[in-house]
Design an enzyme around this catalytic site. Structure first.
Site, PDB file in Angstrom:
ATOM      1  N   ARG A 116       0.865  -1.184   0.000  1.00 55.07           N
ATOM      2  CA  ARG A 116       0.000   0.000   0.000  1.00 55.07           C
ATOM      3  C   ARG A 116       0.900   1.232   0.000  1.00 55.07           C
ATOM      4  NH1 ARG A 116      -2.212   3.155   4.599  1.00 55.07           N
ATOM      5  NH2 ARG A 116      -3.989   4.323   3.812  1.00 55.07           N
ATOM      6  N   HIS A 160      -2.656  11.400   0.457  1.00 55.65           N
ATOM      7  CA  HIS A 160      -2.196  11.131   1.821  1.00 55.65           C
ATOM      8  C   HIS A 160      -1.585  12.431   2.373  1.00 55.65           C
ATOM      9  CE1 HIS A 160      -0.988   7.602   4.560  1.00 55.65           C
ATOM     10  NE2 HIS A 160      -0.588   8.677   5.198  1.00 55.65           N
ATOM     11  N   GLU A 206      -7.286   8.612   5.952  1.00 63.16           N
ATOM     12  CA  GLU A 206      -7.705   9.217   7.226  1.00 63.16           C
ATOM     13  C   GLU A 206      -8.393  10.570   7.031  1.00 63.16           C
ATOM     14  OE1 GLU A 206      -4.953   9.209  10.516  1.00 63.16           O
ATOM     15  OE2 GLU A 206      -4.507   7.085  10.267  1.00 63.16           O
ATOM     16  N   ASN A 347      -7.811   2.632   9.653  1.00 64.13           N
ATOM     17  CA  ASN A 347      -6.507   2.714  10.308  1.00 64.13           C
ATOM     18  C   ASN A 347      -6.748   2.589  11.806  1.00 64.13           C
ATOM     19  OD1 ASN A 347      -5.607   3.181   7.766  1.00 64.13           O
ATOM     20  ND2 ASN A 347      -4.834   5.250   8.143  1.00 64.13           N
ATOM     21  N   TYR A 349      -5.130   1.637  15.505  1.00 61.76           N
ATOM     22  CA  TYR A 349      -3.908   1.434  16.288  1.00 61.76           C
ATOM     23  C   TYR A 349      -4.181   1.065  17.741  1.00 61.76           C
ATOM     24  CZ  TYR A 349      -1.170   3.443  12.501  1.00 61.76           C
ATOM     25  OH  TYR A 349      -0.567   3.655  11.293  1.00 61.76           O
ATOM     26  N   GLU A 414      -4.101   0.295   8.145  1.00 59.59           N
ATOM     27  CA  GLU A 414      -2.959   0.564   9.013  1.00 59.59           C
ATOM     28  C   GLU A 414      -3.233  -0.028  10.376  1.00 59.59           C
ATOM     29  OE1 GLU A 414      -1.739   4.699   9.172  1.00 59.59           O
ATOM     30  OE2 GLU A 414      -1.905   4.920   7.002  1.00 59.59           O
TER      31      GLU A 414
END
Ligand SMILES: *[C@@H]1O[C@H](CO)[C@@H](O)[C@H](O)[C@H]1NC(C)=O
Ligand SMILES: *[C@@H]1O[C@H](CO)[C@@H](O)[C@H](O)[C@H]1NC(C)=O
Ligand SMILES: *[C@@H]1O[C@H](CO)[C@@H](O)[C@H](O)[C@H]1NC(C)=O
Ligand SMILES: *[C@@H]1O[C@H](CO)[C@@H](O)[C@H](O)[C@H]1NC(C)=O
Ligand SMILES: *[C@@H]1O[C@H](CO)[C@@H](O)[C@H](O)[C@H]1NC(C)=O
Length: 528
Positions: A116, A160, A206, A347, A349, A414
């Site tokens: 990616r 991005h 995002e 994404n 985390y 992510e």
């Protein structure tokens, strides 16, 4: 057992060679030890599920002023916010622009099934709109061809955080509706030039944190905000701009999806989606106030974009608390936005805790955080941002998407762990993190609570990080910045991922048998 094997192995080798061999051999043994955690293998996932790792253009490409690439808002932001980055920039970063062949070889060694990466808009179309830069075109064609030649699927992000500076200067980027037209024209070039080989397209990375980081707290480009929010910014309005930017992001995204469906889908058969930052939230305490505040946080983070994409409008709570500061999705816009995705990129985390703070709703000047009426807390008693609070939050995000948003196809775009970039290759904590999250994802798939099609680790390389530049690292491979060659070194996490992806994962009860097998096949890696 480990030390016994090592000493007998080393007996026949001259001392100097022993020293040179020590780090790779240690890593191999550590990889074997950590693999003992595994109770699942690659084969437990569907064959068409895809595993990869990701990067973004500014964070790894370098060559910032070469071959016709024009500046974008990242170049400007790092220079205007030198203190955030110790003066560092992404001018060179990992120099993937020149080292892409070597990097693809590292991907092959790691067993990645997909990569990616993002296209730098101002490398491909330097002024943001208008002529295409032939050198930019050549670079992305070469990278895509190199990946495909090695059987690695390209998953491409169009945006991005890197608006061409020319468009920021001309009409303030995402604050203007003009972005819809220019972003769609840029996407058209990408589909036309690369769509014969690229099947997976993400319009915007995002989208939600871009609106907050770029226009509320100024932690990311273009770094706009207004007092009392964020840093001290020369320009901006934290009360209104995040909502305006988000609105234009949604319109631009859906315009690109419409273009793809009309002009390319029938011949290219690809998929287009939007990516959001999707942490999970738990109540800080079990009071009713914190429970309700937690629901608000989920709506503000996840619902902000998913509600319009699935239902055609913003969540009621956001409309209520933001009042006239959030643009209205007109019936025409609503129709365009609703259903405009083939997949949602997540994404994820960590899990955070939410503490009710409705007093913020009484403030006359509010930003989106104040509109949310809750404070984001890390683990009670632990203020570390690096606290991941366990992998179950990923399960809960996916379950929430199933329950509330009709189980859309998703990619985990992510997932990763931040560490201080100290050059250690022994990242056992990162291995535990990956092992836990991939295992949780498998549980979610097996229990039918997710429609996830792939998993990408963030990140492939230690790149230039949004928060902290080169102070922190997320990579599977360490990049030695003190070495002119920017040599890459696989960390223990790269070895673990490689073992897992190549089906060499170890089940605890089979350890003796597999240790032999793994050691044999790993020898060739060490001698490369
Ligand atoms: C692996 O073990 C963990 C922890 O015991 C468990 O939650 C998980 O469901 C197991 N996964 C598989 C595939 O057996
Ligand atoms: C932000 O915009 C709103 C609405 O236009 C306005 O009322 C407010 O004063 C602006 N704030 C700043 C800091 O410019
Ligand atoms: C809240 O209740 C749940 C379910 O009983 C429990 O698992 C959790 O630990 C509680 N949270 C706090 C912060 O006490
Ligand atoms: C690697 O790190 C782990 C945990 O941080 C530690 O237990 C181990 O001793 C380290 N190994 C080496 C060779 O440094
Ligand atoms: C693995 O290695 C051990 C020690 O060298 C040996 O005794 C054993 O037979 C080997 N097992 C297999 C399956 O090759």
């Amino acid at each position: 057992m480990m030390s016994k094997q090592r000493s007998s192995f080393f007996m026949h080798i001259p001392p100097l060679l022993q020293l040179l061999l020590l780090p790779p051999i240690l890593l191999l043994f550590m990889a074997l030890m950590v693999s003992a955690l595994d109770n699942y293998t690659r084969a437990d996932f569907p064959a068409d599920f895809v595993f990869g790792a990701g990067t973004s253009a500014y964070q790894v490409e370098g060559a910032a002023f070469e071959d016709g690439r024009a500046p974008n808002i990242w170049d400007t932001f790092v220079r205007a916010n030198k203190d955030n980055y110790n003066g560092a920039t992404g001018d060179i970063a990992c120099d993937e622009y020149h080292k892409y062949k070597e990097d693809v070889q590292h991907m092959v060694d790691t067993g990645l099934e997909a990569y990616r990466f993002s296209i730098s808009w101002s490398r491909l179309i330097p002024s943001g709109s208008g002529p295409v830069n032939p050198k930019g075109l050549e670079y992305y064609n070469n990278l895509i061809d190199e990946l495909i030649m090695h059987g690695i699927q390209p998953h491409v992000t169009l945006y991005h955080m890197d608006t061409p500076q020319a468009l920021e200067d001309e009409y303030e980027g995402w604050l203007s509706r003009n972005m819809v037209k220019d972003f769609t024209a840029y996407a058209d070039v990408c589909f036309k030039e690369f769509g014969d080989r690229v099947l997976h397209w993400t319009t915007i990375n995002e989208a939600n944190s871009l609106a907050i980081g770029g226009y509320d707290n100024a932690l990311s480009p273009p770094g706009r905000c207004s007092l009392p929010f964020g840093l001290v910014c020369p320009k901006g309005n934290s009360s209104t701009e995040p909502y305006i930017a988000a609105h234009n992001l949604l319109l631009a995204h859906s315009s690109v999806v419409k273009l793809y469906n009309k002009k390319y889908k029938a011949t290219q058969h690809g998929f287009v989606g939007l990516n959001i930052y999707a942490p999970w939230f738990l109540p800080y305490t079990n009071t009713t106030e914190d429970l309700i505040a937690t629901q608000r946080a989920i709506e503000f983070y996840i619902g902000w974009f998913l509600h319009p994409l699935v239902f055609g409008d913003y969540p009621d709570i956001i409309k209520k608390n933001a009042g006239t500061r959030i643009p209205v999705l007109t019936p025409h816009e609503s129709k365009l936005v609703k259903g405009s995705f083939d997949f949602i990129g997540l994404n994820h985390y960590a899990t955070f805790y939410i503490k009710d703070d409705t007093s913020s709703l009484k403030m006359e000047i509010r930003d989106i955080n104040a509109d949310m009426g809750g404070s984001i807390m890390y683990e009670p008693g632990d203020s570390s941002q690096d606290q991941d609070n366990g992998s179950s939050g990923l399960y809960e995000v996916l379950e929430y998407l199933k329950k509330v948003y009709a189980n859309p196809p998703t990619y985990i775009h992510e997932n990763g762990q931040r560490t201080v970039r100290d050059g250690t290759l022994n990242d056992t904590e990162r291995v535990k993190y990956m092992h836990a999250y991939i295992g949780t994802l498998l549980d979610a798939l097996k229990n039918g609570v997710s429609n996830t099609k792939g998993y990408f680790f963030w990140s492939f390389l230690d790149g230039f990080e949004v928060l902290g530049g080169y102070e922190y690292a997320f990579g599977l491979l360490y990049v030695d910045l003190n070495d002119k060659q920017l040599t890459r070194y696989p960390k223990l996490s790269a070895h673990w991922y490689s073992n897992f992806l190549q089906g060499r994962s170890i089940r605890t009860n089979e350890i003796t048998e597999v240790v032999n097998g793994t050691f044999g096949s790993s020898k060739s890696q060490a001698s490369q």
